[in-house]
Design an enzyme around this catalytic site. Sequence first.
Site: not given
Ligand code: 2M8
Length: 441
Positions: A35, A83, A177, A414, A429
């Site tokens: 990401w 994913y 989100d 997380e 995380q």
């Molecule tokens: C979360 O977002 C992703 C979508 O992009 C998800 O829920 O699938 C959020 O916390 C985002 O801020 C973060 O970058 C990502 C990966 O940690 O997870």
Amino acid sequence: MTGSLSIAARAAYILRDNSTGLITKAAPALYPHQWSWDAAFNAIGLAAVDLPRARLELDSLFSGQWRNGLLPHIVFDPAADGYWPGPAQWECATLSEEAPSAPATSGIIDPPVHAIAVDRILAVARAAGGPEAERTEAWAAHLYPKLLAWHRFLARDRADKQTGLITLFHGWESGTDNSPRWDAPYAAVEVGPSLPSYVRKDKAHVANAGQRPTDREYDRYLWLVEEAKRASYDAGLLRQTGSFQVGDVLFTAIFARACDLLAKLAVHLRKANDAAELKDFAAEARAAVFCHVDEASGLAADVDLRTETWLRTETIAGFAPLIAGGMPLELRRRQVDMLLGQRWAGHPSFKYALPPSTSPCSSAYNPACYWRGPVWPVFTWLLTWALSRSSEPGAASALREASLAQLADETFAEYYHPVTGEPLGSLHQSWTAAAALDWLF
Ligand code: 2M8
């Protein structure tokens, strides 16, 4: 091992364990790809233990950059599965001539913390000296045009002409989100009948599905992906057709701070014209953030650009001025007092004095659900980073100490329940481990 040493060793181990050799997965199972803003935070943590890997992290991410400068929010690892939505749903290279054919990426963006990471990596390398410092200088000079293209993309395609705020077409772009900040704009998103049927994979990776967004929210997330695809991921078209269009104060504040740092790098590289351009971006973005501070609450407010209404919610994004830096002393004092006070970190029910993602005084507060209440260590890191650069070292060190006390459980979750301290979401995380490493460096 003493407490700090043990936390640092474990954090370094997690970053190593989450590595594919090329990228750091955002989390071992829930997020098996790279990401964008996670990669920048991870690179900051990696700088403390492995400068070549810190550089590689950002190089890998920027290998997914689009021709128009867009830095996608996910760069997919072709070897990873599990994913959803994955590359077959995003179809970027098929739908947009701007997207690279490889690696596969998403078609939306993440907050631009990358120049902050480069600045931090350079500082660590310079302090170390020797050949690693030289290599890092050369690397930064090589990465610089890509960072500039990313910032120019944001200023050109995403700065809203009316408010000056950066426009988002998807709540995922904010990184927060399901935050209550987006409840009103999402309520107006009507999911069309052509939304393909889907099975969520994320809920299988957390202890309790109540820690993740609801199915109703997911329908809207997926519908907005469909809308973006129909517009070939083009911002101009999405401004006409997008059913979710918000001006994000937090994203804009991060952009302002990142532009300051990129301008500093431009000066270092003797690119005076670029530096002047970046300083203008920073000034415009910062002014837009300060213009959207709600006098009554003292918090910054996002804007629903479709209805031209301010979104006055009590979320952590309201502290965007602290992230932007350079605010008048009176506003800064008010924000710091509030951040540490009873509506936020100092709430009497909290296990650790840390700011939650949504204030416990808000009717939208849900302490176990994702961005609706839990404490996010990576966000605390961002606040400590900004506070220590805004003449607020006392507040920065109080938050750092409290967060390290929380992270002593070594789950590197997380997010955490503010009252019980229970680890939530994904464990191990990466960006949580990275935050710990930078704090302890
Ligand atoms: C979360 O977002 C992703 C979508 O992009 C998800 O829920 O699938 C959020 O916390 C985002 O801020 C973060 O970058 C990502 C990966 O940690 O997870």
